[in-house]
Design a protein around this motif. Structure first.
Motif, PDB file in Angstrom:
ATOM      1  N   VAL A 133       0.839  -1.201   0.000  1.00 16.35           N
ATOM      2  CA  VAL A 133       0.000   0.000   0.000  1.00 16.35           C
ATOM      3  C   VAL A 133       0.874   1.252   0.000  1.00 16.35           C
ATOM      4  CG1 VAL A 133      -1.695   1.317   1.333  1.00 16.35           C
ATOM      5  CG2 VAL A 133      -1.961  -1.156   1.060  1.00 16.35           C
ATOM      6  N   MET A 134       1.953   1.219   0.785  1.00 19.77           N
ATOM      7  CA  MET A 134       2.876   2.353   0.803  1.00 19.77           C
ATOM      8  C   MET A 134       3.494   2.556  -0.584  1.00 19.77           C
ATOM      9  SD  MET A 134       6.120   3.107   3.274  1.00 19.77           S
ATOM     10  CE  MET A 134       7.243   1.990   2.469  1.00 19.77           C
ATOM     11  N   LEU A 135       3.865   1.467  -1.235  1.00 21.68           N
ATOM     12  CA  LEU A 135       4.403   1.547  -2.593  1.00 21.68           C
ATOM     13  C   LEU A 135       3.387   2.206  -3.524  1.00 21.68           C
ATOM     14  CD1 LEU A 135       6.526   0.653  -4.795  1.00 21.68           C
ATOM     15  CD2 LEU A 135       5.120  -1.399  -5.031  1.00 21.68           C
ATOM     16  N   PHE A 136       2.139   1.773  -3.427  1.00 21.40           N
ATOM     17  CA  PHE A 136       1.093   2.334  -4.279  1.00 21.40           C
ATOM     18  C   PHE A 136       0.884   3.821  -4.010  1.00 21.40           C
ATOM     19  CE2 PHE A 136      -3.499   3.064  -5.204  1.00 21.40           C
ATOM     20  CZ  PHE A 136      -3.395   2.971  -6.570  1.00 21.40           C
ATOM     21  N   SER A 137       1.105   4.246  -2.776  1.00 20.98           N
ATOM     22  CA  SER A 137       0.898   5.660  -2.446  1.00 20.98           C
ATOM     23  C   SER A 137       1.891   6.568  -3.175  1.00 20.98           C
ATOM     24  CB  SER A 137       0.984   5.877  -0.936  1.00 20.98           C
ATOM     25  OG  SER A 137       2.305   5.709  -0.476  1.00 20.98           O
ATOM     26  N   PHE A 138       2.993   5.998  -3.624  1.00 24.38           N
ATOM     27  CA  PHE A 138       3.944   6.803  -4.398  1.00 24.38           C
ATOM     28  C   PHE A 138       3.386   7.180  -5.771  1.00 24.38           C
ATOM     29  CE2 PHE A 138       7.159   5.324  -1.374  1.00 24.38           C
ATOM     30  CZ  PHE A 138       7.819   6.520  -1.144  1.00 24.38           C
ATOM     31  N   THR A 139       2.328   6.513  -6.199  1.00 24.49           N
ATOM     32  CA  THR A 139       1.683   6.887  -7.459  1.00 24.49           C
ATOM     33  C   THR A 139       1.233   8.341  -7.404  1.00 24.49           C
ATOM     34  OG1 THR A 139       0.948   4.627  -7.793  1.00 24.49           O
ATOM     35  CG2 THR A 139      -0.179   6.311  -9.063  1.00 24.49           C
ATOM     36  N   PHE A 164       2.172  -0.865 -11.918  1.00 21.23           N
ATOM     37  CA  PHE A 164       2.448  -2.215 -12.400  1.00 21.23           C
ATOM     38  C   PHE A 164       3.031  -3.092 -11.278  1.00 21.23           C
ATOM     39  CE2 PHE A 164       5.645  -5.146 -14.196  1.00 21.23           C
ATOM     40  CZ  PHE A 164       4.810  -5.975 -14.921  1.00 21.23           C
ATOM     41  N   VAL A 165       4.030  -2.568 -10.582  1.00 19.74           N
ATOM     42  CA  VAL A 165       4.659  -3.326  -9.491  1.00 19.74           C
ATOM     43  C   VAL A 165       3.651  -3.572  -8.376  1.00 19.74           C
ATOM     44  CG1 VAL A 165       6.462  -3.273  -7.725  1.00 19.74           C
ATOM     45  CG2 VAL A 165       6.981  -2.524 -10.050  1.00 19.74           C
ATOM     46  N   TYR A 166       2.855  -2.551  -8.068  1.00 24.02           N
ATOM     47  CA  TYR A 166       1.835  -2.709  -7.029  1.00 24.02           C
ATOM     48  C   TYR A 166       0.818  -3.788  -7.406  1.00 24.02           C
ATOM     49  CZ  TYR A 166      -2.373  -1.864  -4.356  1.00 24.02           C
ATOM     50  OH  TYR A 166      -3.487  -2.038  -3.592  1.00 24.02           O
ATOM     51  N   ARG A 186      -6.175  -1.474   2.550  1.00 22.16           N
ATOM     52  CA  ARG A 186      -5.722  -0.674   1.409  1.00 22.16           C
ATOM     53  C   ARG A 186      -6.075   0.797   1.582  1.00 22.16           C
ATOM     54  NH1 ARG A 186      -7.162  -2.010  -4.794  1.00 22.16           N
ATOM     55  NH2 ARG A 186      -8.425  -0.149  -4.713  1.00 22.16           N
ATOM     56  N   SER A 187      -7.078   1.075   2.392  1.00 24.25           N
ATOM     57  CA  SER A 187      -7.460   2.469   2.606  1.00 24.25           C
ATOM     58  C   SER A 187      -6.431   3.233   3.440  1.00 24.25           C
ATOM     59  CB  SER A 187      -8.841   2.551   3.247  1.00 24.25           C
ATOM     60  OG  SER A 187      -8.823   1.951   4.519  1.00 24.25           O
ATOM     61  N   MET A 226       5.057   6.662 -12.524  1.00 23.16           N
ATOM     62  CA  MET A 226       3.690   6.475 -12.043  1.00 23.16           C
ATOM     63  C   MET A 226       3.116   5.153 -12.567  1.00 23.16           C
ATOM     64  SD  MET A 226       0.477   9.061 -12.468  1.00 23.16           S
ATOM     65  CE  MET A 226       0.525   8.965 -14.252  1.00 23.16           C
ATOM     66  N   PHE A 227       3.253   4.907 -13.855  1.00 23.19           N
ATOM     67  CA  PHE A 227       2.737   3.661 -14.428  1.00 23.19           C
ATOM     68  C   PHE A 227       3.520   2.442 -13.947  1.00 23.19           C
ATOM     69  CE2 PHE A 227       0.990   6.604 -17.659  1.00 23.19           C
ATOM     70  CZ  PHE A 227      -0.343   6.266 -17.495  1.00 23.19           C
ATOM     71  N   PHE A 228       4.818   2.578 -13.835  1.00 25.08           N
ATOM     72  CA  PHE A 228       5.641   1.473 -13.346  1.00 25.08           C
ATOM     73  C   PHE A 228       5.277   1.118 -11.909  1.00 25.08           C
ATOM     74  CE2 PHE A 228       9.549  -0.286 -11.448  1.00 25.08           C
ATOM     75  CZ  PHE A 228       9.691  -1.403 -12.252  1.00 25.08           C
ATOM     76  N   ASP A 229       5.046   2.135 -11.102  1.00 21.95           N
ATOM     77  CA  ASP A 229       4.641   1.924  -9.716  1.00 21.95           C
ATOM     78  C   ASP A 229       3.318   1.153  -9.652  1.00 21.95           C
ATOM     79  OD1 ASP A 229       4.998   2.360  -6.865  1.00 21.95           O
ATOM     80  OD2 ASP A 229       3.319   3.764  -7.020  1.00 21.95           O
TER      81      ASP A 229
END
Length: 153
Positions: free
Chosen positions: A14-20, A53-55, A75-76, A48-51
């Motif tokens: 979730v933290m990784l996704f927040s970098f989007t 994808f990895v997420y 996830r929230s 942004m797109f790579f993040d």
């Protein structure tokens, strides 16, 4: 201990996704400053797109270990991380409403996680009771069959 590792991995995802949102805002700033000719715009758009994808890969791995309600409730926590990045990276100020909103979300995550944990414990107890009850019933049947068989002889 395994469940704790799963929760840590879930929250890291979730933290990784927040970098989007960080990459998105950075791309927006680059667009504003240099227009479409700014190469940093494309770097941040790619990140942004790579993040994402990895997420998506991480999410598919971790969601197998949780009920959907637990995964989506956790996830929230994205909102918390986005506020942390807004303050630490972009120097934004948090309002009282932002803090109250994040606290409400965190409270909801805790409630859902604790209620699911209780349901898991109840399910395990029922399974154990049913397994023991089934064995006792089976033993009684075999004992009564054996004893009834002896009486007939």
């Amino acid at each position: 201990m395994e469940k704790i590792k799963d929760y840590i991995f879930l929250h890291l995802a979730v933290m990784l996704f927040s970098f989007t949102s960080v990459f998105s805002k950075s791309a927006s700033i680059q667009l504003k400053n240099g227009g479409l000719k700014n190469p940093m715009l494309y770097v941040f758009a790619f990140l942004m797109f790579f993040d994402c994808f990895v997420y998506a890969i991480c999410w598919q791995k971790i969601i197998k270990k949780f009920d959907l309600n637990i995964g989506y409730a956790n996830r929230s926590v994205y909102l918390l991380w986005s506020q942390v990045w807004a303050v630490s990276i972009f120097g934004e100020k948090l309002s009282v409403r932002n803090v109250i909103g994040v606290m409400i979300v965190l409270l909801g995550v805790i409630v859902v996680s604790l209620s699911a944990g209780k349901k898991d414990d109840d399910s395990r107890k029922k399974a154990v009771l049913q397994a023991d009850g089934g064995n006792d019933t089976q033993k009684k049947r075999s004992t009564s069959t054996a004893s009834s068989g002896r009486k007939q002889n």
